[in-house]
Write a protein that holds these residues in place. Structure first.
Motif, short mmCIF file in Angstrom:
data_model
loop_
_atom_site.label_atom_id
_atom_site.label_comp_id
_atom_site.label_asym_id
_atom_site.label_seq_id
_atom_site.Cartn_x
_atom_site.Cartn_y
_atom_site.Cartn_z
N ALA A 87 -9.97 39.79 -11.60
CA ALA A 87 -8.68 40.04 -12.43
C ALA A 87 -8.92 39.07 -13.65
O ALA A 87 -9.15 37.55 -13.69
N VAL A 88 -8.69 39.58 -14.68
CA VAL A 88 -9.04 39.32 -15.80
C VAL A 88 -7.72 38.01 -16.10
O VAL A 88 -8.20 36.42 -16.41
N GLY A 89 -6.68 38.29 -15.34
CA GLY A 89 -5.75 37.31 -15.55
C GLY A 89 -5.34 36.64 -13.78
O GLY A 89 -4.57 35.35 -14.93
N THR A 90 -5.93 36.27 -13.32
CA THR A 90 -5.60 35.98 -11.55
C THR A 90 -7.19 35.17 -11.48
O THR A 90 -7.03 35.19 -10.07
N GLY A 91 -8.12 36.27 -11.97
CA GLY A 91 -8.69 35.34 -11.16
C GLY A 91 -9.64 34.00 -10.74
O GLY A 91 -8.97 33.33 -11.03
N ARG A 92 -11.19 34.29 -10.56
CA ARG A 92 -11.42 32.66 -10.47
C ARG A 92 -13.00 32.73 -10.96
O ARG A 92 -13.60 33.61 -11.19
N VAL A 93 -13.77 31.51 -11.63
CA VAL A 93 -14.56 31.65 -12.47
C VAL A 93 -15.56 30.30 -12.20
O VAL A 93 -14.38 29.31 -11.94
N ALA A 94 -16.41 30.18 -11.14
CA ALA A 94 -17.10 29.66 -10.84
C ALA A 94 -18.58 29.26 -11.61
O ALA A 94 -19.07 29.84 -12.02
N LEU A 95 -17.97 27.62 -12.27
CA LEU A 95 -19.35 27.34 -13.44
C LEU A 95 -19.51 26.14 -13.01
O LEU A 95 -19.27 25.14 -12.43
N GLY A 119 -3.67 32.08 -15.65
CA GLY A 119 -3.27 32.53 -13.93
C GLY A 119 -4.61 31.86 -13.43
O GLY A 119 -4.93 32.45 -12.36
N VAL A 120 -6.11 31.81 -14.20
CA VAL A 120 -7.15 31.71 -13.94
C VAL A 120 -7.52 31.01 -13.69
O VAL A 120 -7.00 29.78 -13.56
N ARG A 121 -8.26 30.61 -12.18
CA ARG A 121 -8.95 29.39 -11.52
C ARG A 121 -10.18 29.24 -11.61
O ARG A 121 -10.96 29.88 -11.94
N PRO A 278 -18.48 39.56 -12.82
CA PRO A 278 -17.03 39.45 -12.12
C PRO A 278 -16.25 39.44 -13.70
O PRO A 278 -16.14 38.98 -14.82
N ARG A 279 -15.79 40.98 -13.78
CA ARG A 279 -14.39 40.84 -15.36
C ARG A 279 -13.99 39.81 -15.99
O ARG A 279 -13.46 39.37 -17.20
N VAL A 280 -13.12 38.90 -15.03
CA VAL A 280 -12.73 37.22 -15.40
C VAL A 280 -14.03 36.11 -15.85
O VAL A 280 -13.66 35.76 -17.09
N ALA A 281 -15.31 36.25 -15.46
CA ALA A 281 -16.30 35.36 -16.17
C ALA A 281 -16.94 36.31 -16.76
O ALA A 281 -17.23 34.93 -17.81
N ALA A 282 -16.58 37.67 -17.19
CA ALA A 282 -17.63 37.91 -18.22
C ALA A 282 -15.96 37.55 -19.59
O ALA A 282 -16.64 37.07 -20.82
N ALA A 283 -15.15 37.15 -19.24
CA ALA A 283 -14.37 37.24 -20.22
C ALA A 283 -14.38 35.61 -20.65
O ALA A 283 -14.33 35.41 -22.29
N PHE A 284 -14.85 34.37 -19.93
CA PHE A 284 -15.80 33.69 -19.82
C PHE A 284 -15.94 33.41 -21.25
O PHE A 284 -17.01 32.57 -21.92
#
Length: 297
Positions: A87-95, A119-121, A278-284
């Motif tokens: 989820a773009v609003g509350t997901g997680r990005v592993a960087l 809300g992103v972790r 994942p959508r949230v990682a794509a947004a980042f």
């Protein structure tokens, strides 16, 4: 969703009644009974015994239905975790990223992204270029900020910015003056370098080779902060990215001179696997591609 054997087992175990389980699942009772019979044949242990016009569970059947309920609960938790991480609003990005980007560059990118997505972790992994790339290949991280930019099958890369490289010298060194510095001018000096396997060591070795120099390596380290400290103590010179002002990278007692020549910068790039993010990682990723200049802050 069609009810599978695990769902049938869990429902029968909850109700201890085939008809009520069938009603809950929206199936016909014979369908539920046949599913249980197939499972019974597969495990080779009696799960059902006749009871009036229907059937009832044996002790082994009750034990297996309890296991099915636990497995379904764990699967449901896994589904929720995957959905939340996507989820773009509350997901997680592993960087994954290089140690040298941790003091200012990565915090700047994360700060800008979280301004729109609070809300992103973030799960952050620092390490040598080779180590974080292996984490990427293994699926442990979504994206990697690294240098040099790799050319490797199965990975997609985007070159972002050119970061200036410098020769770091003790402040009392005879060459601690303004202006670019050729490596040939310090060929006889001792150096403090990153350990083999680090991107900066690869770049430094390539620069020395182009200059026809075999460096005298006095110390090898894993952290730019420590290397700058050794330079400040007068224990050698170093080839490093330019220190980011206002951070702990700036050391009293160290003077930086821009590295002269064709290898005076390093390319910072963003790397990902050749598969959908994942959508949230794509947004980042999109934010990094649009605001790559933050890496030079």
């Amino acid at each position: 969703m069609l009810a599978g054997p695990l769902q049938v087992l869990a429902a029968v175990g909850e109700h201890e009644h085939v008809t009520r389980a069938a009603q809950e699942l929206g199936l016909q009772q014979p369908t539920v009974s046949r599913t249980l019979a197939r499972v019974q044949r597969a495990v080779g242990v009696p799960l059902l015994v006749p009871h009036g016009r229907g059937v009832r569970l044996t002790p082994a059947g009750r034990a297996l239905t309890e296991s099915a309920a636990r497995a379904l609960a764990e699967l449901e938790r896994g589904v929720r975790t995957v959905q939340e991480d996507d989820a773009v609003g509350t997901g997680r990005v592993a960087l994954g990223f290089l140690h040298t980007l941790g003091a200012a560059a990565v915090p700047a990118l994360v700060r800008v992204f979280r301004a729109d997505h609070p809300g992103v972790r973030f799960q952050l992994h620092q390490g040598a270029a080779g180590a974080v790339l292996e984490q990427l290949v293994a699926g442990e991280v979504d994206l990697v900020l690294t240098s040099p930019v790799p050319r490797r099958e199965g990975l997609l890369t985007d070159a972002l910015v050119e970061q200036p490289l410098v020769v770091a010298l003790p402040a009392d060194h005879r060459l601690a003056t303004p202006g670019p510095l050729e490596l040939s001018a310090v060929a006889a000096e001792e150096f403090v370098l990153f350990e083999p396997g680090y991107g900066l060591r690869e770049l430094a070795d390539a620069s020395f080779a182009r200059a026809g120099i075999v460096p005298r390596v006095a110390f090898e380290g894993q952290d730019a902060h420590t290397i700058r400290g050794l330079v400040a103590a007068g224990l050698g010179l170093a080839v490093l990215p330019s220190a980011q002002r206002g951070t702990s990278e700036v050391f009293a007692g160290v003077v930086e001179r821009p590295l002269a020549g064709p290898s005076s910068t390093r390319t910072l790039g963003l790397v990902r696997r050749d598969e959908p993010l994942p959508r949230v990682a794509a947004a980042f990723r999109d934010l990094v591609l649009a605001r790559g200049e933050l890496l030079l802050r």
